[in-house]
Design an enzyme around this catalytic site. Structure first.
Site, PDB file in Angstrom:
ATOM      1  N   ASP A 159     -25.409  21.494  28.497  1.00 24.39           N
ATOM      2  CA  ASP A 159     -25.943  20.366  28.886  1.00 24.39           C
ATOM      3  C   ASP A 159     -27.222  19.913  28.262  1.00 24.39           C
ATOM      4  OD1 ASP A 159     -26.414  17.883  30.353  1.00 24.39           O
ATOM      5  OD2 ASP A 159     -27.782  18.926  31.775  1.00 24.39           O
ATOM      6  N   ASP A 184     -31.809  30.209  23.917  1.00 30.69           N
ATOM      7  CA  ASP A 184     -33.164  29.528  23.785  1.00 30.69           C
ATOM      8  C   ASP A 184     -33.453  29.780  22.172  1.00 30.69           C
ATOM      9  OD1 ASP A 184     -33.080  32.513  23.781  1.00 30.69           O
ATOM     10  OD2 ASP A 184     -35.036  32.877  24.751  1.00 30.69           O
ATOM     11  N   TYR A 218     -22.894  24.869  37.422  1.00 29.32           N
ATOM     12  CA  TYR A 218     -22.514  23.587  38.059  1.00 29.32           C
ATOM     13  C   TYR A 218     -21.506  23.667  39.346  1.00 29.32           C
ATOM     14  CZ  TYR A 218     -24.634  20.471  34.816  1.00 29.32           C
ATOM     15  OH  TYR A 218     -25.534  19.841  34.101  1.00 29.32           O
ATOM     16  N   ASP A 251     -27.988  17.473  24.696  1.00 33.71           N
ATOM     17  CA  ASP A 251     -29.208  16.144  24.578  1.00 33.71           C
ATOM     18  C   ASP A 251     -30.137  16.481  23.354  1.00 33.71           C
ATOM     19  OD1 ASP A 251     -28.354  15.120  26.959  1.00 33.71           O
ATOM     20  OD2 ASP A 251     -30.311  14.729  27.595  1.00 33.71           O
ATOM     21  N   LYS A 300     -27.274  33.849  27.253  1.00 38.16           N
ATOM     22  CA  LYS A 300     -28.275  34.696  27.473  1.00 38.16           C
ATOM     23  C   LYS A 300     -27.956  36.076  27.840  1.00 38.16           C
ATOM     24  CE  LYS A 300     -32.464  33.565  28.499  1.00 38.16           C
ATOM     25  NZ  LYS A 300     -33.514  34.074  27.052  1.00 38.16           N
TER      26      LYS A 300
HETATM   27  C1  IPM Z   1     -24.139  15.065  30.989  1.00 35.11           C
HETATM   28  C2  IPM Z   1     -24.986  14.555  32.435  1.00 35.11           C
HETATM   29  C3  IPM Z   1     -24.076  15.105  33.533  1.00 35.11           C
HETATM   30  C4  IPM Z   1     -24.209  16.568  33.650  1.00 35.11           C
HETATM   31  C5  IPM Z   1     -24.981  14.531  34.987  1.00 35.11           C
HETATM   32  C6  IPM Z   1     -24.690  12.908  34.983  1.00 35.11           C
HETATM   33  C7  IPM Z   1     -23.999  14.988  36.117  1.00 35.11           C
HETATM   34  O1  IPM Z   1     -26.166  14.983  32.443  1.00 35.11           O
HETATM   35  O2  IPM Z   1     -22.735  14.681  31.023  1.00 35.11           O
HETATM   36  O3  IPM Z   1     -24.742  15.545  30.430  1.00 35.11           O
HETATM   37  O4  IPM Z   1     -25.313  17.147  33.949  1.00 35.11           O
HETATM   38  O5  IPM Z   1     -23.186  16.918  33.305  1.00 35.11           O
HETATM   39 MG    MG Z   2     -26.583  15.788  30.265  1.00 38.63          MG
END
Ligand code: IPM
Ligand code: MG
Length: 369
Positions: free
Chosen positions: A250, A226, A143, A254, A193
């Site tokens: 990230d 993975d 990032y 999710d 990884k």
């Molecule tokens: C998260 C989001 C952020 C990230 C974005 C909005 C910059 O996806 O907090 O998971 O990628 O970190």
């Molecule tokens: Mg995210």
């Protein structure tokens, strides 16, 4: 007694302001009924900040964020801002907060509420009782690594981002994970990884070293990220704390979020080093985004944002019992059948609005006294 506690609220874009309005009700409740007084200020971040100031985070807001005990953020971004230059996109405001506050440890719990176990895309026995914590490194890795950019190379362009981790960056986030594990089920799984990335080899080495030197009592395992994604879907209950880098974290968070039924349910805490008053630098935000498709319609689920405030009570203000009270109130309204649209199928009747859900949680808090 809680010594004075300052909160900066940044509702942001999309559904951010709607869900934050419900958090305000909860904050007011704690002031009135539990004598927890917060000194609350509010400001802009993301697209709304760009609209007003031409930047997704004004320097004054950044300065305020560095002063307060905790920042509560709603969400940033939306299609209105898609065409903006990368440097002023709403997301840059959030990334600047994370970086300048040096919030290196991002705690993302994935917890399955009993009342929602049927709602997961996985079988009920795979998710019922699930309680895992992803610790995502938040201020480094791909990032932020240099070089980055889009460059000319010969007769075409090349897009470059760099995965980069120093030993100390890995060391500090590993410590956060081990400390948390000790207060949970005492297990950490580290994901990278190392089979294809040097940064992954270093990550694995440093995590192992921190473990062997200072946390030998915690059970540590390593997994390729993975395979970790696969195991998260196959049998998530094998995990307690997962520690991983910024990008894998990230993605994995999710995926883990969806195991629990709804992204609308999950909070997060981003923590840095302790300040002079002993409280960590901290920003709390729901894992979900700004959901522009439903913004302004009173459909959003405020629970993730309210649970983020519960994390603030626990990690910034040493009010673990009050955090548990709020979590139990949410559990109770869900058990009672309270559902926003994201927690219902298309044929399940009329969903509750955002503010009805907030009111129900306040009523459950009243009932807890
Ligand atoms: C998260 C989001 C952020 C990230 C974005 C909005 C910059 O996806 O907090 O998971 O990628 O970190
Ligand atoms: Mg995210």
């Amino acid at each position: 007694m809680m010594s004075n506690a300052s909160l900066l609220i940044l509702p942001g874009d999309g559904i951010g302001p709607e869900v934050m309005a419900e958090v305000r009700k909860i904050i007011d409740w704690y002031g009135a009924k539990r004598n927890l007084q917060f000194d609350v200020s509010e400001d802009l971040v993301g697209g709304v900040a760009y609209d007003k100031h031409g930047t997704p985070l004004h320097d004054d807001t950044m300065a305020k964020a560095l002063e307060v005990d905790a920042v509560l953020l709603g969400a940033v971004g939306g299609p209105k801002y898609d065409a903006l230059d990368f440097s002023v996109k709403p997301e840059r405001g959030l990334l600047r907060l994370r970086k300048e506050m040096d919030l290196f440890a991002n705690l993302r719990p994935a917890q399955c509420f009993d009342a929602l176990a049927d709602f997961s895309s996985l079988k009920k026995d795979v998710v019922a009782g699930l309680d895992i914590m992803i610790v995502r490194e938040l201020t480094s890795g791909i990032y932020f690594g240099e070089p980055r950019g889009i460059f000319e190379e010969g007769n075409e362009r090349v897009g470059i981002n760099t995965q980069r981790y120093t030993e100390s960056e890995i060391d500090r986030v590993a410590r956060s994970a081990f400390e948390l594990a000790r207060r949970r089920s005492n297990k950490v799984c580290s994901m990278e990884k190392a089979n294809v990335m040097e940064s992954g080899i270093l990550w694995r080495e440093v995590v192992q070293k921190v473990h062997d030197e200072d946390y030998p009592d915690v059970e540590l395992s390593h997994m390729y990220a993975d395979a970790g994604a696969m195991q998260l879907c196959r049998w998530p209950k094998q995990f307690d704390v997962i520690v991983t880098d910024n990008l894998f974290g990230d993605l994995l968070s999710d995926a883990a979020a969806m195991l629990t039924g709804s992204l609308g349910m999950l909070p997060s805490a981003s923590l840095g080093a302790p300040m002079a008053n002993g409280r960590p630098k901290a920003l709390y935000e729901p894992v979900h985004g700004s959901a522009p498709d439903i913004a302004g319609q009173g459909k959003a689920n405020p629970i993730a944002c309210i649970l983020s405030f519960a994390m603030a009570l626990r990690y910034s203000f040493d009010q673990g019992d009050e955090a548990a009270r709020l979590e139990a109130a949410i559990e109770a309204v869900l058990a009672d059948g309270a559902r926003t649209a994201d927690l219902m199928g298309p044929e399940d009747g009329t969903p509750m609005s955002t503010s009805e859900m907030g009111d129900a949680i306040v009523a459950a808090l009243d009932a807890s006294l």
